[in-house]
Design an enzyme around this catalytic site. Sequence first.
Site, PDB file in Angstrom:
ATOM      1  CB  SER A 249      -0.765   0.169   1.242  1.00 32.69           C
ATOM      2  OG  SER A 249      -1.451   1.183   1.484  1.00 32.69           O
TER       3      SER A 249
ATOM      4  CE1 TYR B 206      -4.670  -2.659   4.689  1.00 36.04           C
ATOM      5  CE2 TYR B 206      -3.825  -0.573   4.138  1.00 36.04           C
ATOM      6  CZ  TYR B 206      -4.260  -1.616   3.755  1.00 36.04           C
ATOM      7  OH  TYR B 206      -4.196  -1.730   2.238  1.00 36.04           O
TER       8      TYR B 206
END
Length: 324
Positions: A187, A200
């Site tokens: 990400s 996350y």
Amino acid sequence: MDLMELVFVSLGSAVVLYYGGKLLLFSRMLFPKLWFPLSKTFFTSMGEWAVVTGGSEGIGRAYAFALAEKGMNVVIISRTKATLDKVAKEIGDSTGQKVKVIVTDFTKENVFSEMEAQLKDLNIGVLVNNVGILPNVIPSTFLDSAELDQEITNVINCNVKTMAKMCKITLPGMVNRGKGVILNISSGVISIAFPLYTLYAASKVFVEIFSQGLQAEYKDKGIIIQSVAPFGVSTRMAAYQRTNIVTLSPQDFVKRSLQYLRAGDKTHGSVCHIVLGWLLQSAPLQVFYTESRLHHLQEIVKLKTALKVRGVDVKTSGSNNPHV
């Protein structure tokens, strides 16, 4: 020229050369087809099958379609059989390729022995580790969750353990054949430490470091291992934000990111995301970490999620984990 002047001239020349080199390297990202060309048979030359975790929607679904369109048979793995069957039929009907469905929930323990048995006899040339879980849709501090212990377990099992286990399953065959591709979806948020999505983001740091280390270990074996770190992509995890120059559709992102397959062990997957990553790493962190700015981020996401999300109860976001 005295000594001091020589030192400053040398230092200035070194700086010019350093940044000139970085500019040249960046300029290659503008023309990936020229600098990182792939033959039309590149993917099929890697092997007969591609395996995509989280292949039922979003980025995973787009990778499954793209690889099938390039002539590969595809295994799609996710937790919802009805959705997987629908996607499998769509891929088969539109490309004529074989599609195998495996149903599993990667947040659970002990799911890999059965999966390894189902993949054992396949000539796997490409693995896309896409499956991931976002524990909190609405940005929140680490201790805000009422089910924090379960969220920690789910994130580690799905985002971290699954990637390592899938590499363990598929990598030996690639090593034996001396070729293969592994794409681990990370990400863009890990360009900096990312408060309010701490768990996350930390899991995606593992994805990136693991991928880079694995590439160093197996590059000489003829295997490409790359972490792909997108920013905005219009998926359920991103509440289906409207597409624009920064927020891409899954199909557009995957099409662009595959052009950077030979660009190194990490890519943001598109020019706009590469620029965004550079800007984030260059900006002072204090700009992002003020309490008022973090609160503003929470409010923006709450509003956009309430307006855009489809079929997700945003009032209970703490227990509503997008998982693809």
